[in-house]
Design an enzyme around this catalytic site. Structure first.
Site, PDB file in Angstrom:
ATOM      1  CG  ASP A 297      49.514 -46.184   1.491  1.00  0.00           C
ATOM      2  OD1 ASP A 297      50.587 -46.484   0.981  1.00  0.00           O
ATOM      3  OD2 ASP A 297      49.359 -45.173   2.218  1.00  0.00           O
TER       4      ASP A 297
ATOM      5  N   PRO B 250      52.018 -37.572   9.084  1.00  0.00           N
ATOM      6  CG  PRO B 250      52.755 -36.944  11.192  1.00  0.00           C
ATOM      7  CD  PRO B 250      52.813 -36.544   9.764  1.00  0.00           C
TER       8      PRO B 250
ATOM      9  CG  MET C 297      55.890 -50.841   9.807  1.00  0.00           C
ATOM     10  SD  MET C 297      56.574 -51.333   8.217  1.00  0.00           S
ATOM     11  CE  MET C 297      58.198 -50.586   8.257  1.00  0.00           C
TER      12      MET C 297
ATOM     13  N   GLY D   9      51.491 -42.179   3.603  1.00  0.00           N
ATOM     14  CA  GLY D   9      51.597 -41.683   4.972  1.00  0.00           C
ATOM     15  C   GLY D   9      53.040 -41.276   5.254  1.00  0.00           C
TER      16      GLY D   9
ATOM     17  N   PRO E  15       0.834  -1.226   0.000  1.00  0.00           N
ATOM     18  CG  PRO E  15      -0.528  -1.436   1.882  1.00  0.00           C
ATOM     19  CD  PRO E  15       0.635  -2.034   1.194  1.00  0.00           C
TER      20      PRO E  15
ATOM     21  CB  ILE F 289      61.073 -42.553   6.077  1.00  0.00           C
ATOM     22  CG1 ILE F 289      62.205 -41.538   5.863  1.00  0.00           C
ATOM     23  CG2 ILE F 289      61.254 -43.275   7.419  1.00  0.00           C
ATOM     24  CD1 ILE F 289      62.343 -40.502   6.924  1.00  0.00           C
TER      25      ILE F 289
ATOM     26  CB  ALA G  77      52.138 -39.720  16.158  1.00  0.00           C
TER      27      ALA G  77
ATOM     28  CE  LYS H 164      48.072 -55.556   6.266  1.00  0.00           C
ATOM     29  NZ  LYS H 164      48.785 -55.419   7.497  1.00  0.00           N
TER      30      LYS H 164
ATOM     31  CB  THR I 204      59.078 -39.402   8.761  1.00  0.00           C
ATOM     32  OG1 THR I 204      58.962 -40.816   8.869  1.00  0.00           O
ATOM     33  CG2 THR I 204      60.058 -38.875   9.798  1.00  0.00           C
ATOM     34  CB  ALA I 205      55.525 -41.972  11.867  1.00  0.00           C
TER      35      ALA I 205
HETATM   36  N1  SAH Z   1      56.364 -43.620   5.388  1.00  0.00           N
HETATM   37  C1  SAH Z   1      55.833 -43.617   6.716  1.00  0.00           C
HETATM   38  C2  SAH Z   1      56.057 -44.922   7.450  1.00  0.00           C
HETATM   39  C3  SAH Z   1      55.343 -46.091   6.856  1.00  0.00           C
HETATM   40  S1  SAH Z   1      55.627 -47.574   7.764  1.00  0.00           S
HETATM   41  C4  SAH Z   1      56.419 -42.436   7.497  1.00  0.00           C
HETATM   42  O1  SAH Z   1      57.371 -41.814   7.046  1.00  0.00           O
HETATM   43  O2  SAH Z   1      55.927 -42.159   8.582  1.00  0.00           O
HETATM   44  C5  SAH Z   1      54.219 -47.664   8.781  1.00  0.00           C
HETATM   45  C6  SAH Z   1      54.565 -47.431  10.224  1.00  0.00           C
HETATM   46  O3  SAH Z   1      54.775 -46.049  10.457  1.00  0.00           O
HETATM   47  C7  SAH Z   1      53.501 -47.822  11.195  1.00  0.00           C
HETATM   48  O4  SAH Z   1      53.539 -49.197  11.491  1.00  0.00           O
HETATM   49  C8  SAH Z   1      53.845 -46.985  12.411  1.00  0.00           C
HETATM   50  O5  SAH Z   1      54.896 -47.565  13.131  1.00  0.00           O
HETATM   51  C9  SAH Z   1      54.398 -45.731  11.784  1.00  0.00           C
HETATM   52  N2  SAH Z   1      53.387 -44.672  11.695  1.00  0.00           N
HETATM   53  C10 SAH Z   1      52.916 -44.071  10.610  1.00  0.00           C
HETATM   54  N3  SAH Z   1      52.040 -43.106  10.927  1.00  0.00           N
HETATM   55  C11 SAH Z   1      51.967 -43.096  12.273  1.00  0.00           C
HETATM   56  C12 SAH Z   1      51.236 -42.325  13.219  1.00  0.00           C
HETATM   57  N4  SAH Z   1      50.401 -41.350  12.851  1.00  0.00           N
HETATM   58  N5  SAH Z   1      51.427 -42.605  14.529  1.00  0.00           N
HETATM   59  C13 SAH Z   1      52.264 -43.557  14.929  1.00  0.00           C
HETATM   60  N6  SAH Z   1      52.961 -44.311  14.085  1.00  0.00           N
HETATM   61  C14 SAH Z   1      52.833 -44.092  12.773  1.00  0.00           C
END
Ligand code: SAH
Length: 462
Positions: free
Chosen positions: A253, A230, A388, A306, A43, A311, A417, A275, A336-337
């Site tokens: 992987d 990691p 591992m 990973g 309006p 490594i 980790a 796996k 690396t881890a």
């Molecule tokens: N290329 C990878 C290692 C692969 S071998 C790197 O550099 O870290 C896989 C192993 O790495 C596992 O059995 C474990 O021992 C270690 N790993 C990988 N990621 C991890 C995480 N977030 N915490 C603890 N261990 C880890």
């Protein structure tokens, strides 16, 4: 997601706004950006709306709303100060299946309007579904500052050449690669700085070049072997992220987290080679072959691993095969881890008072034993990190004691980790197996042996 985002075509469409106060004016302002015709019924009207009518940009009907005003509009906004009337219009429109929005009354909205960053033809729409408007405003401000205004001109250039580029490439991947190259180079810079002639010329030149390459069939794929770190996505490198965004296919992987996978290009094909439930890993030879096949087919393959690919990642084997086939590749290191676990658990791997060297070893069990140089490992002032090693933990601690390490040597197990689910269990070589069993640790777990583990209590922060 309760509200599904879509973009509505407004060409040759009619919209209706009921109400002509300041609130309605804001919605009209939005609609004026579109190509729809706009009828406004009320309006009386505020000055802004009157002005729009005088400029001939809307049709203003200064009278009360009538039921017959609802016809076949695409969108209707209702912004009167009469709640009964608002609900009534909502009802009428809903019955006709028309999208209706009663401003500031979410229950009466069949659609809601997003916050918009407008760089037409690029338009970004943002919504929190009404749940966090302040956060939304913050994000929008951020976007406004990081997305250059010139993106509009770049969008226009893309639009202008879209069909020609489409005709020049019969394969979607090649077409995308072409546009990406344009985007990252000088042509995009010219376009964004308003030098449209220069940009057009550059693009025509590139297009001609690409057409002649295509006729000789020389599209080339590549493999990027990338360390994904990691787990914590923020530990990715800039380079990893940039290349992940380019992927046609991602081969990943088990250790690559979902959050990280989501940071790869959204419509890239994802191939899991870790796996599976059946406990089978794709054999390494098959993975190598897969990378080669995809790259030879011209795809950009991101091989995500990973941690760090070099490594305990079998990265070396993968690139050997690529090298044999003459395929372009890059390797991007990752955290690396061992270093991830060290930082996030407050266990420095070296320390002036504890360890002058650090060794990374594999604790992988083969035929129930671990083939390592135990005397070299069981040294003083040295930190040992086992990858591992969880399944072989008993063998590791027994062997270290047998080769002269004190049985009260500190040892830490770090599970997942750097992830939210990280857990740290500490003990001594003597009692760690028992503690690990009691705490039901699972892979991936890293083992750290050495007196640096004593610093964990004091330095832990995560
Ligand atoms: N290329 C990878 C290692 C692969 S071998 C790197 O550099 O870290 C896989 C192993 O790495 C596992 O059995 C474990 O021992 C270690 N790993 C990988 N990621 C991890 C995480 N977030 N915490 C603890 N261990 C880890």
């Amino acid at each position: 997601m309760r509200y599904f985002p879509i973009f509505v075509d407004t060409q040759n469409q009619h919209t209706l706004v009921v109400g002509a106060g300041e609130v309605a004016a804001r919605k009209i302002e939005l609609l004026l950006k579109t190509e729809a015709s706009i009828d406004v019924i009320a309006p009386y009207a505020c000055d802004t709306v009157k002005q729009y009518a005088e400029q001939g940009r809307i049709r203003l009907l200064l009278r009360p709303f009538e039921d017959s005003d609802i016809q076949q509009q695409t969108l209707i906004f209702v912004a009167t100060d009469n709640p009964t009337l608002n609900a009534h219009i909502h009802q009428l429109a809903s019955e006709k299946g028309i999208m209706v929005n009663v401003v500031d009354n979410t229950p009466l909205c069949r659609f809601i309007t997003p916050a918009i960053v407008d760089r037409s033809p690029i338009v970004i729409a943002l919504s929190s579904g009404g749940s966090a408007p302040v956060l939304l405003r913050y994000i929008r401000q951020k976007l406004e500052t990081v997305i250059p205004h010139g993106i509009s001109q770049l969008g226009n250039l893309f639009e202008q050449f879209r069909n020609r580029v489409k005709a020049a490439f019969n394969n979607v991947d090649d077409r995308r690669a072409f546009w990406e190259e344009i985007m990252e180079g000088q042509i995009a810079e010219h376009a964004m700085h308003g030098q449209s002639t220069k940009a057009e010329q550059g693009l025509i030149e590139k297009l001609t070049q690409a057409e002649s390459n295509a006729s000789t069939g020389s599209t080339k794929g590549a493999v990027y072997l990338i360390g994904a770190g990691p787990g914590d996505p923020e530990l990715l490198t800039f380079k990893a992220l940039r290349l992940m965004q380019k992927a046609d296919v991602v081969v990943y992987d088990r250790l690559v987290s979902k959050d990280i996978l989501e940071m790869t290009r959204r419509d890239a094909e994802k191939v899991y080679v870790g796996k599976a439930k059946s406990n089978h890993t794709l054999p390494q030879g098959d993975i190598n072959q897969l990378l080669v096949e995809r790259a030879l087919a011209g795809q950009r393959v991101v091989r995500l691993k990973g941690g760090d690919p070099f490594i305990f990642g079998r990265g070396g084997e993968e690139i050997e095969t690529l090298f044999e086939h003459g395929i372009d590749f890059q390797v991007v290191p990752g955290i690396t881890a061992a270093t991830g676990a060290a930082s996030y658990s407050g266990i420095p791997l070296t320390h002036r008072d504890h360890a002058q060297s650090v060794v990374f070893a594999t604790g992988h069990l083969k035929d129930n034993s671990i083939d390592l140089d135990w005397p070299a490992l069981a040294q003083k002032n040295q930190t040992i990190v086992f990858y591992m090693g969880l399944a072989g933990l008993k063998i590791i601690s027994d062997q270290l004691i047998q080769h002269g390490m004190p049985s009260d040597m500190p040892i830490a197990l770090v599970q997942s980790a750097t992830c939210e689910s990280q857990r740290v269990v500490t003990g001594t070589l003597n009692d760690i197996v028992e503690k690990a069993e009691a705490s039901e640790l699972k892979p991936p777990t890293l083992i750290i042996v050495g007196t640096v583990v004593n610093l964990h209590e004091q330095l832990k922060w995560f």
